[in-house]
Design a protein around this motif. Structure first.
Motif, short mmCIF file in Angstrom:
data_model
loop_
_atom_site.label_atom_id
_atom_site.label_comp_id
_atom_site.label_asym_id
_atom_site.label_seq_id
_atom_site.Cartn_x
_atom_site.Cartn_y
_atom_site.Cartn_z
N HIS A 9 11.47 29.81 -11.62
CA HIS A 9 11.71 30.47 -10.33
C HIS A 9 11.88 31.97 -10.53
O HIS A 9 12.91 32.45 -10.99
CB HIS A 9 12.98 29.90 -9.68
CG HIS A 9 13.16 30.31 -8.25
ND1 HIS A 9 13.12 29.42 -7.19
CD2 HIS A 9 13.39 31.51 -7.69
CE1 HIS A 9 13.32 30.04 -6.06
NE2 HIS A 9 13.49 31.33 -6.32
N HIS A 67 10.77 31.22 3.39
CA HIS A 67 12.20 31.16 3.06
C HIS A 67 13.00 31.03 4.37
O HIS A 67 12.62 31.62 5.39
CB HIS A 67 12.53 32.48 2.35
CG HIS A 67 13.88 32.54 1.71
ND1 HIS A 67 15.03 32.65 2.45
CD2 HIS A 67 14.25 32.54 0.41
CE1 HIS A 67 16.07 32.72 1.60
NE2 HIS A 67 15.62 32.64 0.37
N GLU A 101 10.01 29.19 -1.12
CA GLU A 101 11.21 28.41 -1.14
C GLU A 101 11.62 28.07 0.28
O GLU A 101 11.54 28.92 1.17
CB GLU A 101 12.34 29.11 -1.91
CG GLU A 101 12.58 30.58 -1.57
CD GLU A 101 13.57 31.21 -2.57
OE1 GLU A 101 14.73 30.82 -2.61
OE2 GLU A 101 13.12 32.12 -3.30
N HIS A 137 15.86 26.21 -1.36
CA HIS A 137 16.88 27.26 -1.33
C HIS A 137 17.99 26.79 -0.39
O HIS A 137 17.72 26.47 0.77
CB HIS A 137 16.28 28.57 -0.82
CG HIS A 137 17.29 29.64 -0.56
ND1 HIS A 137 17.54 30.67 -1.44
CD2 HIS A 137 18.15 29.83 0.48
CE1 HIS A 137 18.49 31.46 -0.95
NE2 HIS A 137 18.87 30.97 0.22
N HIS A 161 17.00 24.85 -6.30
CA HIS A 161 17.02 26.03 -7.17
C HIS A 161 18.34 26.79 -6.99
O HIS A 161 18.98 26.71 -5.95
CB HIS A 161 15.79 26.90 -6.86
CG HIS A 161 16.10 28.22 -6.22
ND1 HIS A 161 16.45 29.33 -6.95
CD2 HIS A 161 16.13 28.61 -4.93
CE1 HIS A 161 16.66 30.34 -6.12
NE2 HIS A 161 16.47 29.93 -4.90
N ASP A 211 15.44 33.46 -11.10
CA ASP A 211 15.50 34.07 -9.77
C ASP A 211 15.33 35.59 -9.90
O ASP A 211 15.86 36.34 -9.10
CB ASP A 211 16.79 33.72 -9.02
CG ASP A 211 16.60 33.74 -7.50
OD1 ASP A 211 15.45 33.87 -7.04
OD2 ASP A 211 17.61 33.65 -6.77
ZN LIG Z 1 16.60 31.15 -3.24
#
Ligand SMILES: [Zn+2]
Ligand SMILES: [Zn+2]
Length: 268
Positions: A9, A67, A101, A137, A161, A211
């Motif tokens: 990620h 997201h 995500e 997420h 994640h 990340d």
């Molecule tokens: Zn995230």
């Protein structure tokens, strides 16, 4: 020979890597990394992660999606956006390895939970149609996130994640048969709750991630994060599980390859 590692990620398409993106990727390769999976946050970055994968064939891979904090839009706009993203999956099967995500984020308040949930459910449907795993997420929204997956996620598999939940929530994630990934914050001195959660995640369900550019692990804390720094996170996970870095990397690399269906080349 360093062990093979995979950063499952990263956001290497962010401007913060514009000056040295190739060096960052080369540093990872030199340290034994065999893949970096870049995760999009909206339609535009979905194109960017695919571009990055095309520029680094077999090494960078793309996860495309919207997201939760980018999901505030009218239903018609969301439908058009997701149609474009689903088309990318068809056009770039060599590059796209997942949907993400996606999920729920109740920490930032700018998108309503209803808008977030609509985008989340629609993208679980895309993942099912395209037979792709999802990258979840979730921030301060564990009960609702698990409820959506339990209700709408049948036939879909994925990874939670940057896990930030409790031991109990980790157990529910594992009960789903999914993977759990810890980022650099598991190394922070005050994050004992995260280490407690990591302790109950067996090695065969664990993924490694940065990340990047966020959440640099303790020795690099406050600096821009990059894939190679996840080796510090691997060391912390090894300590938690009473094993060594090599064992953690072997497990997490195998798990990333399994979840995202990568091979040393790519078999898709
Ligand atoms: Zn995230
Ligand atoms: Zn991310």
């Amino acid at each position: 020979m360093p062990s093979e590692a995979i950063d499952s990620h990263a956001h290497l398409y962010f401007d913060r890597f514009n000056d040295d993106r190739d060096e960052v990727i080369q540093r990872a390769k030199d340290a034994g990394f065999v893949a970096i999976i870049n995760i999009a946050v909206d339609e535009q970055t979905s194109v960017q992660v695919i571009d990055l994968a095309r520029q680094n064939p077999g090494f960078c891979h793309a996860v495309v999606g919207v997201h939760p904090t980018h999901s505030g839009m009218p239903a018609s706009e969301l439908a058009a956006t997701l149609a474009a993203i689903e088309a990318l999956c068809d056009e770039h099967p060599q590059q796209v390895v997942g949907i993400g995500e996606i999920g729920l984020d109740y920490y930032w308040k700018d998108v309503s939970p209803e808008d977030q949930e609509r985008a989340f459910i629609a993208q679980l449907d895309i993942a099912r149609r395209r037979n792709l795993p999802v990258v979840i997420h979730c921030r301060e929204a564990w009960p609702d996130t698990l409820a959506v997956i339990e209700k709408h996620g049948a036939g879909v598999i994925g990874v939670f994640h940057c896990f930030g939940g409790t031991v109990e929530e980790a157990r529910r994630a594992l009960d789903l048969g999914w993977y759990v990934s810890f980022a650099g914050n598991v190394t922070y001195p005050k994050a004992q709750d995260l280490r407690d959660a990591a302790a109950i995640v067996p090695l065969d369900r664990l993924l490694l991630e940065t990340d990047s550019p966020f959440l640099a692990p303790q020795p690099k804390r406050g600096k821009r994060n990059e894939p190679v720094h996840s080796l510090h996170t691997a060391d912390q996970l090894a300590k938690i599980h009473g094993t060594d870095r090599r064992t953690v990397l072997n497990a997490t690399t195998f798990n990333s390859r399994t979840l995202f269906r990568l091979s040393s080349g790519k078999i898709r």
